[in-house]
Design an enzyme around this catalytic site. Structure first.
Site, mmCIF file in Angstrom:
data_model
loop_
_atom_site.group_PDB
_atom_site.id
_atom_site.type_symbol
_atom_site.label_atom_id
_atom_site.label_comp_id
_atom_site.label_asym_id
_atom_site.label_seq_id
_atom_site.Cartn_x
_atom_site.Cartn_y
_atom_site.Cartn_z
ATOM 1 N N ARG A 229 -8.315 -16.159 21.689
ATOM 2 C CA ARG A 229 -9.576 -16.276 22.413
ATOM 3 C C ARG A 229 -10.401 -17.390 21.779
ATOM 4 O O ARG A 229 -10.447 -17.520 20.543
ATOM 5 C CB ARG A 229 -10.372 -14.957 22.379
ATOM 6 C CG ARG A 229 -9.831 -13.865 23.290
ATOM 7 C CD ARG A 229 -9.953 -14.224 24.781
ATOM 8 N NE ARG A 229 -9.425 -13.202 25.668
ATOM 9 C CZ ARG A 229 -8.196 -13.152 26.163
ATOM 10 N NH1 ARG A 229 -7.325 -14.087 25.842
ATOM 11 N NH2 ARG A 229 -7.841 -12.194 26.999
ATOM 12 N N ASP A 253 -5.040 -23.151 23.044
ATOM 13 C CA ASP A 253 -4.811 -22.709 24.430
ATOM 14 C C ASP A 253 -6.078 -22.095 25.005
ATOM 15 O O ASP A 253 -6.126 -21.730 26.168
ATOM 16 C CB ASP A 253 -3.664 -21.685 24.478
ATOM 17 C CG ASP A 253 -3.284 -21.333 25.908
ATOM 18 O OD1 ASP A 253 -3.059 -22.269 26.703
ATOM 19 O OD2 ASP A 253 -3.232 -20.132 26.230
ATOM 20 N N GLU A 258 -14.690 -21.938 27.671
ATOM 21 C CA GLU A 258 -13.703 -22.224 28.725
ATOM 22 C C GLU A 258 -14.051 -21.613 30.081
ATOM 23 O O GLU A 258 -13.546 -22.059 31.116
ATOM 24 C CB GLU A 258 -12.315 -21.725 28.301
ATOM 25 C CG GLU A 258 -12.167 -20.202 28.313
ATOM 26 C CD GLU A 258 -10.766 -19.736 27.909
ATOM 27 O OE1 GLU A 258 -10.277 -20.168 26.852
ATOM 28 O OE2 GLU A 258 -10.174 -18.939 28.657
ATOM 29 N N HIS A 290 -5.496 -22.173 28.807
ATOM 30 C CA HIS A 290 -5.194 -20.734 28.812
ATOM 31 C C HIS A 290 -3.899 -20.480 29.593
ATOM 32 O O HIS A 290 -3.843 -19.689 30.532
ATOM 33 C CB HIS A 290 -6.363 -19.935 29.399
ATOM 34 C CG HIS A 290 -6.472 -18.557 28.803
ATOM 35 N ND1 HIS A 290 -7.629 -18.054 28.261
ATOM 36 C CD2 HIS A 290 -5.544 -17.583 28.641
ATOM 37 C CE1 HIS A 290 -7.422 -16.825 27.816
ATOM 38 N NE2 HIS A 290 -6.154 -16.521 28.036
HETATM 39 P P1 NAI Z 1 -2.378 -6.499 19.979
HETATM 40 O O1 NAI Z 1 -3.481 -5.550 20.274
HETATM 41 O O2 NAI Z 1 -0.975 -6.048 20.104
HETATM 42 O O3 NAI Z 1 -2.565 -7.083 18.496
HETATM 43 C C1 NAI Z 1 -3.787 -7.499 17.986
HETATM 44 C C2 NAI Z 1 -3.726 -7.317 16.475
HETATM 45 O O4 NAI Z 1 -4.936 -7.861 15.937
HETATM 46 C C3 NAI Z 1 -3.645 -5.849 16.046
HETATM 47 O O5 NAI Z 1 -2.584 -5.664 15.145
HETATM 48 C C4 NAI Z 1 -4.995 -5.609 15.363
HETATM 49 O O6 NAI Z 1 -4.912 -4.686 14.297
HETATM 50 C C5 NAI Z 1 -5.316 -7.005 14.870
HETATM 51 N N1 NAI Z 1 -6.708 -7.185 14.502
HETATM 52 C C6 NAI Z 1 -7.784 -6.492 14.942
HETATM 53 N N2 NAI Z 1 -8.884 -6.926 14.280
HETATM 54 C C7 NAI Z 1 -8.482 -7.889 13.416
HETATM 55 C C8 NAI Z 1 -9.146 -8.682 12.459
HETATM 56 N N3 NAI Z 1 -10.448 -8.544 12.218
HETATM 57 N N4 NAI Z 1 -8.405 -9.561 11.752
HETATM 58 C C9 NAI Z 1 -7.091 -9.692 11.955
HETATM 59 N N5 NAI Z 1 -6.397 -8.943 12.841
HETATM 60 C C10 NAI Z 1 -7.089 -8.056 13.567
HETATM 61 O O7 NAI Z 1 -2.669 -7.775 20.889
HETATM 62 P P2 NAI Z 1 -1.621 -8.868 21.376
HETATM 63 O O8 NAI Z 1 -0.990 -8.404 22.647
HETATM 64 O O9 NAI Z 1 -0.760 -9.287 20.254
HETATM 65 O O10 NAI Z 1 -2.612 -10.054 21.761
HETATM 66 C C11 NAI Z 1 -3.330 -10.788 20.776
HETATM 67 C C12 NAI Z 1 -4.375 -11.597 21.480
HETATM 68 O O11 NAI Z 1 -3.734 -12.617 22.271
HETATM 69 C C13 NAI Z 1 -5.159 -10.780 22.526
HETATM 70 O O12 NAI Z 1 -6.227 -10.151 21.942
HETATM 71 C C14 NAI Z 1 -5.597 -11.824 23.511
HETATM 72 O O13 NAI Z 1 -6.888 -12.272 23.144
HETATM 73 C C15 NAI Z 1 -4.603 -12.963 23.329
HETATM 74 N N6 NAI Z 1 -3.807 -13.238 24.515
HETATM 75 C C16 NAI Z 1 -3.795 -14.531 24.978
HETATM 76 C C17 NAI Z 1 -3.055 -14.874 26.078
HETATM 77 C C18 NAI Z 1 -2.995 -16.288 26.564
HETATM 78 O O14 NAI Z 1 -2.494 -16.545 27.665
HETATM 79 N N7 NAI Z 1 -3.466 -17.267 25.796
HETATM 80 C C19 NAI Z 1 -2.293 -13.855 26.815
HETATM 81 C C20 NAI Z 1 -2.326 -12.532 26.216
HETATM 82 C C21 NAI Z 1 -3.079 -12.249 25.116
#
Ligand code: NAI
Length: 328
Positions: A229, A253, A258, A290
């Site tokens: 994000r 990305d 954005e 994105h």
């Molecule tokens: P997820 O929920 O599986 O993993 C997120 C991880 O971040 C969790 O392990 C959580 O404990 C950790 N986390 C929470 N607070 C934190 C902090 N303060 N410091 C470090 N780590 C922390 O989410 P997933 O599916 O892996 O997605 C990650 C991010 O990718 C999403 O939040 C979303 O913003 C982004 N995303 C981007 C896309 C794109 O097209 N560019 C598409 C899908 C997701």
């Protein structure tokens, strides 16, 4: 048939929804949902929205006044929804996982392109310029990558980096057990990483996790990757670090401002956001709009799970993919 308003529709969104939908009348709307455009959902019980639609308290009020009962996010992140305000007014569902591989692979594509300067080489050879001057990269093998956030996407990115022979360190307040990940403090990660990749959600504790102070702790010549994000990075601070040469390159990305820009064609317009214009103009910054999620597999899964979510809602079933406000 129940009617659904589908905001910010692009041609690639429609392919799988048109193929798989048998239960709903979908009204495709090509602009984003904001308080001013919410009226387009008149007559619909649910809205389907994406990452740059604005689900503020004002939008939620407008939707509720129209009788809309469900916000169905066709994405996993939900930082664009005022969940506290939505509580007890309107249900919210999402697609928790669609293709973590798509995002992790795109992240590595950004790193490889930046490091080996493929974007510059592509333009050169098309102009029959076969010089190699200025195209030197470094071996990823043996370098340290610091991964912030080891959820679905972060862990796949770690596997990809391991395949390249990189040393992986990570920070996550909720470490994942059983994956052999070497967790370190944020400061150690900043100090030791040659590449830093962000895979955490946007929350009050992660907003501007990359800022002037954290950049100061990093190695000279670090690569920064952000496919999560935009607001995880203070763009002004990143811009300065790029100008100073502290950051060797950035693969972005996402961008903090954005919402009103990404997914649209502004190629004939003067961009008014100076930070964006400067970032895009830099030879060592690659910005994609994105796009990390954009694979056939992800689009199919998004349509399948969104239609499943809508069906659960209209059948009055418990919402498996509900997103609810959590008191801190
Ligand atoms: P997820 O929920 O599986 O993993 C997120 C991880 O971040 C969790 O392990 C959580 O404990 C950790 N986390 C929470 N607070 C934190 C902090 N303060 N410091 C470090 N780590 C922390 O989410 P997933 O599916 O892996 O997605 C990650 C991010 O990718 C999403 O939040 C979303 O913003 C982004 N995303 C981007 C896309 C794109 O097209 N560019 C598409 C899908 C997701």
């Amino acid at each position: 048939m129940d009617k659904i308003a589908f905001f910010d529709t692009k041609p690639y969104d429609k392919i799988w929804f048109d193929k798989l939908n048998t239960d709903f009348e979908i009204k495709y709307i090509d602009y984003k949902l904001t308080p001013d455009t919410a009226s387009a959902a008149k007559g619909c019980k649910a809205v389907v929205v994406f990452v740059n639609d604005t689900l503020s308290s004002e939008t939620i009020d407008e939707l509720c006044a129209l009788g809309v009962k469900l916000i169905a996010l066709r994405c996993s992140g939900y930082n664009n929804v005022d969940l506290r305000y939505a509580k007890d007014k309107i249900d919210v569902v999402r697609v928790p996982v669609y293709s973590p591989y798509a995002v992790a692979e795109h992240t590595m594509a950004l790193l490889l392109t930046l490091n080996r300067k493929i974007h510059k080489a592509f333009i050169r050879t098309r102009d029959f310029n076969f010089s190699l001057n200025g195209l030197t990269g470094f071996d990823l093998h043996g370098k340290t990558v610091g991964v912030i956030g080891t959820g679905q996407i972060g862990r796949i990115f770690i596997d990809i980096c391991r395949g390249f022979g990189m040393r992986v360190i990570a920070y996550d307040p909720y470490p994942a057990e059983g994956f052999g990940i070497d967790y370190v403090t944020p400061d150690k990660l900043f100090a030791e990483s040659d590449v830093i990749s962000l895979h955490c959600p946007l929350t009050s504790s992660t907003r501007y996790i990359i800022n002037e102070a954290s950049l100061a702790k990093m190695k000279e010549g670090v690569f920064i990757l952000n496919t999560s994000r935009g607001q995880l990075i203070d763009s002004d601070a990143l811009l300065q670090a790029l100008k100073d040469g502290k950051v060797r390159g950035a693969g972005l990305d996402v961008y903090e401002e954005e919402t009103s820009i990404f997914f649209e064609d502004y190629s004939s317009t003067i961009i008014q956001d100076d930070v964006l214009a400067l970032l895009v103009s830099m030879p060592n910054v690659i910005m994609t709009s994105h796009q990390a999620f954009l694979t056939d597999e992800a689009l199919q899964k998004i349509a399948e799970v969104t239609l499943f979510n809508l069906n659960q809602f209209f059948k009055g079933e418990a919402l498996q993919n509900a997103v609810t406000y959590q008191e801190k």
